[in-house]
Design a protein around this motif. Structure first.
Motif, PDB file in Angstrom:
ATOM      1  N   ASP A  70      -7.572   0.373  13.729  1.00  0.00           N
ATOM      2  CA  ASP A  70      -8.035   0.667  12.372  1.00  0.00           C
ATOM      3  C   ASP A  70      -6.921   0.514  11.350  1.00  0.00           C
ATOM      4  O   ASP A  70      -7.157   0.073  10.218  1.00  0.00           O
ATOM      5  CB  ASP A  70      -8.604   2.083  12.288  1.00  0.00           C
ATOM      6  CG  ASP A  70      -9.920   2.221  13.038  1.00  0.00           C
ATOM      7  OD1 ASP A  70     -10.556   1.189  13.311  1.00  0.00           O
ATOM      8  OD2 ASP A  70     -10.301   3.365  13.354  1.00  0.00           O
ATOM      9  N   GLU A  71      -5.695   0.868  11.730  1.00  0.00           N
ATOM     10  CA  GLU A  71      -4.613   0.765  10.757  1.00  0.00           C
ATOM     11  C   GLU A  71      -4.220  -0.683  10.508  1.00  0.00           C
ATOM     12  O   GLU A  71      -3.927  -1.067   9.378  1.00  0.00           O
ATOM     13  CB  GLU A  71      -3.396   1.567  11.193  1.00  0.00           C
ATOM     14  CG  GLU A  71      -2.371   1.680  10.092  1.00  0.00           C
ATOM     15  CD  GLU A  71      -1.592   2.960  10.141  1.00  0.00           C
ATOM     16  OE1 GLU A  71      -0.939   3.276   9.136  1.00  0.00           O
ATOM     17  OE2 GLU A  71      -1.626   3.631  11.192  1.00  0.00           O
ATOM     18  N   VAL A  72      -4.215  -1.488  11.563  1.00  0.00           N
ATOM     19  CA  VAL A  72      -3.951  -2.909  11.362  1.00  0.00           C
ATOM     20  C   VAL A  72      -5.016  -3.510  10.458  1.00  0.00           C
ATOM     21  O   VAL A  72      -4.731  -4.382   9.631  1.00  0.00           O
ATOM     22  CB  VAL A  72      -3.855  -3.653  12.705  1.00  0.00           C
ATOM     23  CG1 VAL A  72      -3.679  -5.154  12.489  1.00  0.00           C
ATOM     24  CG2 VAL A  72      -2.694  -3.114  13.538  1.00  0.00           C
ATOM     25  N   ALA A  73      -6.243  -3.034  10.593  1.00  0.00           N
ATOM     26  CA  ALA A  73      -7.309  -3.502   9.697  1.00  0.00           C
ATOM     27  C   ALA A  73      -6.969  -3.199   8.241  1.00  0.00           C
ATOM     28  O   ALA A  73      -7.246  -4.018   7.346  1.00  0.00           O
ATOM     29  CB  ALA A  73      -8.632  -2.854  10.079  1.00  0.00           C
ATOM     30  N   LEU A  74      -6.347  -2.057   7.985  1.00  0.00           N
ATOM     31  CA  LEU A  74      -5.927  -1.726   6.621  1.00  0.00           C
ATOM     32  C   LEU A  74      -4.819  -2.659   6.149  1.00  0.00           C
ATOM     33  O   LEU A  74      -4.792  -3.063   4.986  1.00  0.00           O
ATOM     34  CB  LEU A  74      -5.458  -0.270   6.553  1.00  0.00           C
ATOM     35  CG  LEU A  74      -6.528   0.794   6.773  1.00  0.00           C
ATOM     36  CD1 LEU A  74      -5.899   2.180   6.771  1.00  0.00           C
ATOM     37  CD2 LEU A  74      -7.613   0.700   5.705  1.00  0.00           C
ATOM     38  N   TRP A  75      -3.897  -2.996   7.052  1.00  0.00           N
ATOM     39  CA  TRP A  75      -2.819  -3.928   6.681  1.00  0.00           C
ATOM     40  C   TRP A  75      -3.411  -5.286   6.324  1.00  0.00           C
ATOM     41  O   TRP A  75      -2.970  -5.941   5.381  1.00  0.00           O
ATOM     42  CB  TRP A  75      -1.829  -4.086   7.824  1.00  0.00           C
ATOM     43  CG  TRP A  75      -1.214  -2.804   8.299  1.00  0.00           C
ATOM     44  CD1 TRP A  75      -1.217  -1.594   7.681  1.00  0.00           C
ATOM     45  CD2 TRP A  75      -0.495  -2.629   9.523  1.00  0.00           C
ATOM     46  NE1 TRP A  75      -0.561  -0.672   8.437  1.00  0.00           N
ATOM     47  CE2 TRP A  75      -0.106  -1.278   9.565  1.00  0.00           C
ATOM     48  CE3 TRP A  75      -0.159  -3.468  10.564  1.00  0.00           C
ATOM     49  CZ2 TRP A  75       0.628  -0.763  10.636  1.00  0.00           C
ATOM     50  CZ3 TRP A  75       0.576  -2.955  11.637  1.00  0.00           C
ATOM     51  CH2 TRP A  75       0.965  -1.609  11.663  1.00  0.00           C
ATOM     52  N   ILE A  76      -4.401  -5.715   7.112  1.00  0.00           N
ATOM     53  CA  ILE A  76      -5.047  -7.000   6.842  1.00  0.00           C
ATOM     54  C   ILE A  76      -5.717  -6.961   5.464  1.00  0.00           C
ATOM     55  O   ILE A  76      -5.569  -7.894   4.663  1.00  0.00           O
ATOM     56  CB  ILE A  76      -6.067  -7.318   7.944  1.00  0.00           C
ATOM     57  CG1 ILE A  76      -5.333  -7.670   9.252  1.00  0.00           C
ATOM     58  CG2 ILE A  76      -6.986  -8.463   7.527  1.00  0.00           C
ATOM     59  CD1 ILE A  76      -6.254  -7.791  10.462  1.00  0.00           C
ATOM     60  N   ALA A  77      -6.442  -5.896   5.192  1.00  0.00           N
ATOM     61  CA  ALA A  77      -7.109  -5.791   3.898  1.00  0.00           C
ATOM     62  C   ALA A  77      -6.106  -5.787   2.751  1.00  0.00           C
ATOM     63  O   ALA A  77      -6.333  -6.413   1.707  1.00  0.00           O
ATOM     64  CB  ALA A  77      -7.961  -4.518   3.871  1.00  0.00           C
ATOM     65  N   ASP A  78      -4.977  -5.126   2.950  1.00  0.00           N
ATOM     66  CA  ASP A  78      -3.939  -5.082   1.919  1.00  0.00           C
ATOM     67  C   ASP A  78      -3.377  -6.472   1.659  1.00  0.00           C
ATOM     68  O   ASP A  78      -3.205  -6.889   0.507  1.00  0.00           O
ATOM     69  CB  ASP A  78      -2.834  -4.126   2.351  1.00  0.00           C
ATOM     70  CG  ASP A  78      -1.686  -4.078   1.368  1.00  0.00           C
ATOM     71  OD1 ASP A  78      -1.914  -3.714   0.195  1.00  0.00           O
ATOM     72  OD2 ASP A  78      -0.547  -4.413   1.758  1.00  0.00           O
ATOM     73  N   LEU A  79      -3.106  -7.215   2.737  1.00  0.00           N
ATOM     74  CA  LEU A  79      -2.577  -8.572   2.573  1.00  0.00           C
ATOM     75  C   LEU A  79      -3.597  -9.479   1.904  1.00  0.00           C
ATOM     76  O   LEU A  79      -3.264 -10.304   1.055  1.00  0.00           O
ATOM     77  CB  LEU A  79      -2.147  -9.138   3.919  1.00  0.00           C
ATOM     78  CG  LEU A  79      -0.825  -8.618   4.486  1.00  0.00           C
ATOM     79  CD1 LEU A  79      -0.635  -9.079   5.917  1.00  0.00           C
ATOM     80  CD2 LEU A  79       0.348  -9.080   3.629  1.00  0.00           C
ATOM     81  N   GLU A  80      -4.856  -9.353   2.314  1.00  0.00           N
ATOM     82  CA  GLU A  80      -5.889 -10.201   1.712  1.00  0.00           C
ATOM     83  C   GLU A  80      -6.023  -9.945   0.215  1.00  0.00           C
ATOM     84  O   GLU A  80      -6.275 -10.869  -0.566  1.00  0.00           O
ATOM     85  CB  GLU A  80      -7.213  -9.951   2.426  1.00  0.00           C
ATOM     86  CG  GLU A  80      -7.266 -10.545   3.819  1.00  0.00           C
ATOM     87  CD  GLU A  80      -8.536 -10.216   4.558  1.00  0.00           C
ATOM     88  OE1 GLU A  80      -8.885 -10.964   5.505  1.00  0.00           O
ATOM     89  OE2 GLU A  80      -9.188  -9.205   4.214  1.00  0.00           O
ATOM     90  N   ARG A  81      -5.821  -8.705  -0.198  1.00  0.00           N
ATOM     91  CA  ARG A  81      -5.875  -8.402  -1.632  1.00  0.00           C
ATOM     92  C   ARG A  81      -4.697  -9.029  -2.384  1.00  0.00           C
ATOM     93  O   ARG A  81      -4.822  -9.406  -3.544  1.00  0.00           O
ATOM     94  CB  ARG A  81      -5.868  -6.884  -1.845  1.00  0.00           C
ATOM     95  CG  ARG A  81      -7.206  -6.206  -1.593  1.00  0.00           C
ATOM     96  CD  ARG A  81      -7.203  -4.782  -2.141  1.00  0.00           C
ATOM     97  NE  ARG A  81      -6.207  -3.954  -1.501  1.00  0.00           N
ATOM     98  CZ  ARG A  81      -6.429  -3.224  -0.409  1.00  0.00           C
ATOM     99  NH1 ARG A  81      -7.624  -3.245   0.160  1.00  0.00           N
ATOM    100  NH2 ARG A  81      -5.483  -2.478   0.099  1.00  0.00           N
ATOM    101  N   ARG A  82      -3.547  -9.094  -1.699  1.00  0.00           N
ATOM    102  CA  ARG A  82      -2.341  -9.576  -2.362  1.00  0.00           C
ATOM    103  C   ARG A  82      -2.212 -11.082  -2.360  1.00  0.00           C
ATOM    104  O   ARG A  82      -1.463 -11.644  -3.166  1.00  0.00           O
ATOM    105  CB  ARG A  82      -1.106  -8.951  -1.723  1.00  0.00           C
ATOM    106  CG  ARG A  82      -0.979  -7.467  -2.016  1.00  0.00           C
ATOM    107  CD  ARG A  82       0.374  -6.923  -1.585  1.00  0.00           C
ATOM    108  NE  ARG A  82       0.459  -6.633  -0.158  1.00  0.00           N
ATOM    109  CZ  ARG A  82       1.381  -7.108   0.668  1.00  0.00           C
ATOM    110  NH1 ARG A  82       2.303  -7.951   0.201  1.00  0.00           N
ATOM    111  NH2 ARG A  82       1.405  -6.767   1.935  1.00  0.00           N
ATOM    112  N   LEU A  83      -2.887 -11.753  -1.447  1.00  0.00           N
ATOM    113  CA  LEU A  83      -2.758 -13.203  -1.328  1.00  0.00           C
ATOM    114  C   LEU A  83      -3.704 -13.910  -2.298  1.00  0.00           C
ATOM    115  O   LEU A  83      -4.751 -13.415  -2.638  1.00  0.00           O
ATOM    116  CB  LEU A  83      -3.041 -13.640   0.108  1.00  0.00           C
ATOM    117  CG  LEU A  83      -1.944 -13.290   1.117  1.00  0.00           C
ATOM    118  CD1 LEU A  83      -2.421 -13.560   2.523  1.00  0.00           C
ATOM    119  CD2 LEU A  83      -0.678 -14.085   0.825  1.00  0.00           C
TER     120      LEU A  83
END
Length: 203
Positions: free
Chosen positions: A190-203
């Motif tokens: 679940d936490e890696v999923a949050l990291w992915i979402a954070d990166l997708e927002r920033r890219l």
């Protein structure tokens, strides 16, 4: 959980042979977390004289019992008598890591992967140690070597993603490895999923 280098996160990964890879978290830096307890096969891959096989088994027992100084000393003696015994170097590296001696751990793990470069777990562990030493390019090479040995090894994807995300500022590549980790991990984190979402927002 913070972003971390995992030494042996093996959610769904195949078991490795001939080394005791146990839980351990010795003075870990930013983003690290303890690895899950897992004892792999401890049988050395090469034939040893009976006395040295007993010594190997005793060293493994010390490692499993958390007596890292004894384990490191015994594996060091075995490695000196049998410099070709990759498992002695790898287990010495693990014992030294758990005892907080990163320098010895790096040297031992480097020797282990020199002898057995296709061991994904050992390459991954060396990458962790190199990252902790600030040797980011060498850490990247070690993680890539782990994936060359086993392209489906989840910890190397996760650790490479973390290296790119936090230390090398290469978010697109980080995202790719996080996504591959989630696919391979068996039970998505679940936490890696949050990291992915954070990166997708920033890219």
């Amino acid at each position: 959980m913070k972003r971390h280098d995992t030494h042996n996160m093996t959610r769904g990964a195949a078991a490795l042979t001939a080394v005791a890879l146990l839980a351990g978290c010795a003075g870990l830096g930013r983003g690290d977390k303890p690895e899950p307890t897992q004892a792999e096969s401890a049988a050395p891959a090469v034939a040893l004289p009976a006395e040295d096989r007993t010594a190997f088994d005793e060293a493994v027992a010390a490692l499993r019992a958390g007596d890292n100084e004894t384990a490191e000393s015994r594996f060091a003696a075995l490695a000196q008598r049998h410099p070709e015994l990759a498992e002695a170097h790898a287990n010495r590296g693990l014992a030294a890591l758990r005892a907080g001696d990163d320098e010895t751990a790096r040297e031992a793990m480097a020797r282990a992967v020199e002898l057995e470069p296709d061991n994904a777990a050992w390459q991954n562990r060396l990458g962790v140690l190199l990252r902790r030493a600030g040797e980011f390019e060498r850490a990247e090479a070690a993680y890539e070597a782990a994936l060359d040995a086993d392209g489906d090894y989840p910890p190397a994807h996760l650790n490479l993603g973390i290296l790119y995300d936090i230390y090398l500022q290469r978010p697109q590549e980080a995202l790719s490895h996080y996504q591959q980790y989630q696919t391979l991990a068996g039970q998505p984190d679940d936490e890696v999923a949050l990291w992915i979402a954070d990166l997708e927002r920033r890219l």
